[in-house]
Design a protein around this motif. Structure first.
Motif, mmCIF file in Angstrom:
data_model
loop_
_atom_site.group_PDB
_atom_site.id
_atom_site.type_symbol
_atom_site.label_atom_id
_atom_site.label_comp_id
_atom_site.label_asym_id
_atom_site.label_seq_id
_atom_site.Cartn_x
_atom_site.Cartn_y
_atom_site.Cartn_z
ATOM 1 N N ASP A 74 0.855 -1.185 0.000
ATOM 2 C CA ASP A 74 0.000 0.000 0.000
ATOM 3 C C ASP A 74 0.888 1.230 0.000
ATOM 4 N N THR A 75 0.683 2.075 -1.001
ATOM 5 C CA THR A 75 1.440 3.323 -1.091
ATOM 6 C C THR A 75 0.643 4.411 -0.390
ATOM 7 N N PHE A 76 1.312 5.154 0.486
ATOM 8 C CA PHE A 76 0.580 6.192 1.213
ATOM 9 C C PHE A 76 1.362 7.504 1.255
ATOM 10 N N SER A 77 0.632 8.579 1.541
ATOM 11 C CA SER A 77 1.274 9.871 1.811
ATOM 12 C C SER A 77 0.728 10.405 3.130
ATOM 13 N N VAL A 132 2.128 -4.935 16.911
ATOM 14 C CA VAL A 132 1.671 -6.088 16.126
ATOM 15 C C VAL A 132 2.566 -7.283 16.459
ATOM 16 N N ASP A 133 1.951 -8.434 16.598
ATOM 17 C CA ASP A 133 2.664 -9.678 16.916
ATOM 18 C C ASP A 133 3.928 -9.831 16.063
ATOM 19 N N ALA A 134 5.043 -10.081 16.735
ATOM 20 C CA ALA A 134 6.328 -10.220 16.049
ATOM 21 C C ALA A 134 6.326 -11.380 15.056
ATOM 22 N N GLN A 135 5.371 -12.321 15.225
ATOM 23 C CA GLN A 135 5.301 -13.471 14.294
ATOM 24 C C GLN A 135 4.760 -13.062 12.919
ATOM 25 N N ASN A 136 4.210 -11.854 12.850
ATOM 26 C CA ASN A 136 3.653 -11.403 11.575
ATOM 27 C C ASN A 136 4.621 -10.458 10.867
ATOM 28 N N PRO A 137 5.223 -10.905 9.758
ATOM 29 C CA PRO A 137 6.153 -10.028 9.054
ATOM 30 C C PRO A 137 5.447 -8.782 8.517
ATOM 31 N N LYS A 138 6.109 -7.648 8.641
ATOM 32 C CA LYS A 138 5.568 -6.397 8.086
ATOM 33 C C LYS A 138 6.704 -5.398 7.924
ATOM 34 N N VAL A 139 6.526 -4.496 6.990
ATOM 35 C CA VAL A 139 7.509 -3.429 6.760
ATOM 36 C C VAL A 139 6.733 -2.143 6.577
ATOM 37 N N LEU A 140 7.189 -1.084 7.248
ATOM 38 C CA LEU A 140 6.613 0.227 6.996
ATOM 39 C C LEU A 140 7.798 1.149 6.697
ATOM 40 N N THR A 141 7.863 1.634 5.467
ATOM 41 C CA THR A 141 8.985 2.479 5.056
ATOM 42 C C THR A 141 8.493 3.853 4.664
ATOM 43 N N ILE A 142 9.100 4.887 5.257
ATOM 44 C CA ILE A 142 8.884 6.249 4.756
ATOM 45 C C ILE A 142 10.044 6.513 3.793
ATOM 46 N N ASP A 189 5.876 25.380 6.204
ATOM 47 C CA ASP A 189 4.410 25.448 6.309
ATOM 48 C C ASP A 189 3.785 24.055 6.347
ATOM 49 N N ARG A 190 4.533 23.025 5.890
ATOM 50 C CA ARG A 190 3.989 21.671 5.954
ATOM 51 C C ARG A 190 5.103 20.652 5.702
ATOM 52 N N VAL A 191 4.805 19.413 6.052
ATOM 53 C CA VAL A 191 5.711 18.310 5.725
ATOM 54 C C VAL A 191 4.905 17.307 4.921
ATOM 55 N N ARG A 192 5.499 16.818 3.833
ATOM 56 C CA ARG A 192 4.837 15.786 3.064
ATOM 57 C C ARG A 192 5.751 14.567 2.998
ATOM 58 N N MET A 193 5.203 13.428 3.399
ATOM 59 C CA MET A 193 5.993 12.189 3.374
ATOM 60 C C MET A 193 5.270 11.166 2.507
ATOM 61 N N GLU A 194 6.056 10.266 1.942
ATOM 62 C CA GLU A 194 5.448 9.151 1.205
ATOM 63 C C GLU A 194 6.086 7.850 1.652
ATOM 64 N N GLY A 195 5.327 6.803 1.590
ATOM 65 C CA GLY A 195 5.885 5.534 2.040
ATOM 66 C C GLY A 195 5.116 4.328 1.529
ATOM 67 N N THR A 196 5.570 3.165 1.977
ATOM 68 C CA THR A 196 4.915 1.914 1.577
ATOM 69 C C THR A 196 4.742 1.006 2.784
ATOM 70 N N LEU A 197 3.622 0.320 2.819
ATOM 71 C CA LEU A 197 3.309 -0.619 3.891
ATOM 72 C C LEU A 197 3.223 -2.019 3.293
#
Ligand SMILES: [Zn+2]
Ligand SMILES: [Zn+2]
Length: 421
Positions: A209-212, A250-260, A274-282
């Motif tokens: 999932d791509t997010f901002s 979240v349970d350590a047994q469940n692999p996951k990555v959250l990258t900004i 005036d603002r910060v904009r970040m993008e990332g992937t889950l």
């Protein structure tokens, strides 16, 4: 045909794939496979722009005598091969698109399209599935059922604002006309030696999932931050807390990555941004964890902003990709077929990767098996990762891939029943 004679015909048809005949046909086809892969490699096209590649597939399918639908989902093609014996309906999927990567390799099949390269092996996927269509069409009289060959655009994701990929193929009916009962897919894998195949039960690729995230600030002089709202430390807190979410909630047994992957703010050293904009992937391997993390992300982001008297907005770009889940029953039943082609030693259970695949959309609707075909050849220096300028394959994977995938779909049909009418 009466129900009884139909059942008898199906029972008579239930012979596994004719291995020796398939091998002989594939051996004869081998030079064409190399030629076809190199032709596609020389002419790579970006997602939703694969007109030449889609047309090439459609024309080849027509020449083989298949029923062809083209274009489907913008540039894609579908070929339907109805065997001479009754049976089920199985699909085999290839993807068509290349990546915006400059080819740096000096090879005779070097990309002729500046800045674009088949760096994910989709040239080989398309070639292999065309090869299977070729071989099975020659054995059509004995084939116990129907094979749907899917050539899908935009696996790497359509350009922003465009529809495309597996979801659009599904919307345009590739799983429903005729009604597909199971689907197989394949990917080149430079972590596996050529001659081997990787499978797994359950997840083989992650969700993506791509997010901002946008954090609102109030600009002012950098010496008097209390007269504005500085969004940079607030955004910093959000970044750290998202990592705490992943590791602590979240349970350590469940692999996951959250990258900004990107963080943009401000334009001068003494002005509050005036603002910060970040993008990332889950990324996750479990559909439930994916939903849970998306909800928790929103809570963390919004409450941190609120604690500092401002607002932050989390947006997911589109529906994203679900994890690619291999059906347990289909995978177990398919393993002996893989072993007949790749041998017991070459048929390997592999761990899922955190990369993603939109094959997930097909496998959410019908039982699916996605396998990884080894293309690594250390002795010849073929070791580069997919999505790099140096990625290449050992072309010995082409005939093996055709044999492997032809055997999988044939054996599936031999095991299956025709859909209820
Ligand atoms: Zn890719
Ligand atoms: Zn790919």
């Amino acid at each position: 045909m009466s129900a009884l004679s139909f059942a008898l015909a199906a029972a008579v048809a239930a012979a596994p794939a004719p291995d020796a005949e398939i091998k002989a046909l594939v051996d004869k086809l081998s030079p064409w496979l190399v030629e076809c892969r190199r032709d596609i490699h020389r002419n790579p096209e970006l997602s939703n722009r694969e007109s030449r590649t889609g047309r090439l597939a459609a024309e080849r399918l027509k020449a083989l005598g298949l029923e062809v639908r083209h274009p489907v989902a913008k540039t894609g093609a579908v070929g339907i091969l109805r065997g001479g014996r009754p049976g089920g309906v199985v699909a085999l999927r290839a993807d068509l698109d290349a990546l915006p990567i400059e080819e740096t390799m000096d090879v005779p099949y070097r990309s002729q399209n500046a800045g674009v390269k088949h760096a994910c092996g989709h040239d080989a996927h398309t070639t292999i599935v065309l090869g299977v269509a070729d071989v099975l069409s020659q054995l059509k009289a004995k084939l116990p059922g129907t094979v749907v060959f899917i050539f899908q655009p935009a696996e790497e994701g359509p350009p922003e604002g465009e529809e495309g990929g597996a979801p659009l193929m599904i919307k345009e009916g590739v799983l429903s006309e005729p009604k597909v009962q199971a689907i197989y897919g394949l990917h080149m894998d430079p972590f596996l030696d050529v001659g081997s195949v990787g499978w797994s039960i359950g997840p083989i690729f992650a969700s993506s999932d791509t997010f901002s995230i946008e954090v609102a600030g109030k600009t002012t002089h950098g010496a008097y931050p209390h007269t504005g709202i500085d969004p940079i430390p607030i955004a910093g807190e959000i970044v750290s807390n998202l990592q705490l979410l992943v590791s602590r909630q979240v349970d350590a047994q469940n692999p996951k990555v959250l990258t900004i992957g990107s963080f943009h703010a401000g334009n001068r050293f003494n002005i509050i941004a005036d603002r910060v904009r970040m993008e990332g992937t889950l990324r996750t391997l479990d559909p439930a964890v994916r939903i849970e993390l998306k909800q928790r992300m929103r809570r963390v982001i919004e409450s941190i902003a609120q604690a500092h008297g401002t607002t932050a907005t989390l947006r997911f770009r589109d529906a994203g990709n679900a994890p690619t889940l291999n059906d347990a029953e289909l995978t177990r039943a398919s393993q002996p077929s893989l072993e007949r082609v790749f041998g017991k030693a070459g048929t390997l259970e592999v761990k899922p990767q955190m990369g993603a695949e939109d094959f997930a959309a097909f496998a959410e609707r019908v039982p699916g098996l996605y396998v990884k075909l080894g293309v690594r050849n250390q002795a010849r220096g073929i070791t580069a990762s997919i999505h790099t300028a140096e990625f290449d394959i050992d072309e010995a994977v082409l005939p093996l891939g055709v044999r492997g995938m032809a055997t999988l779909v044939w054996d599936y049909l031999a095991r299956s029943q025709a859909p209820a009418r």
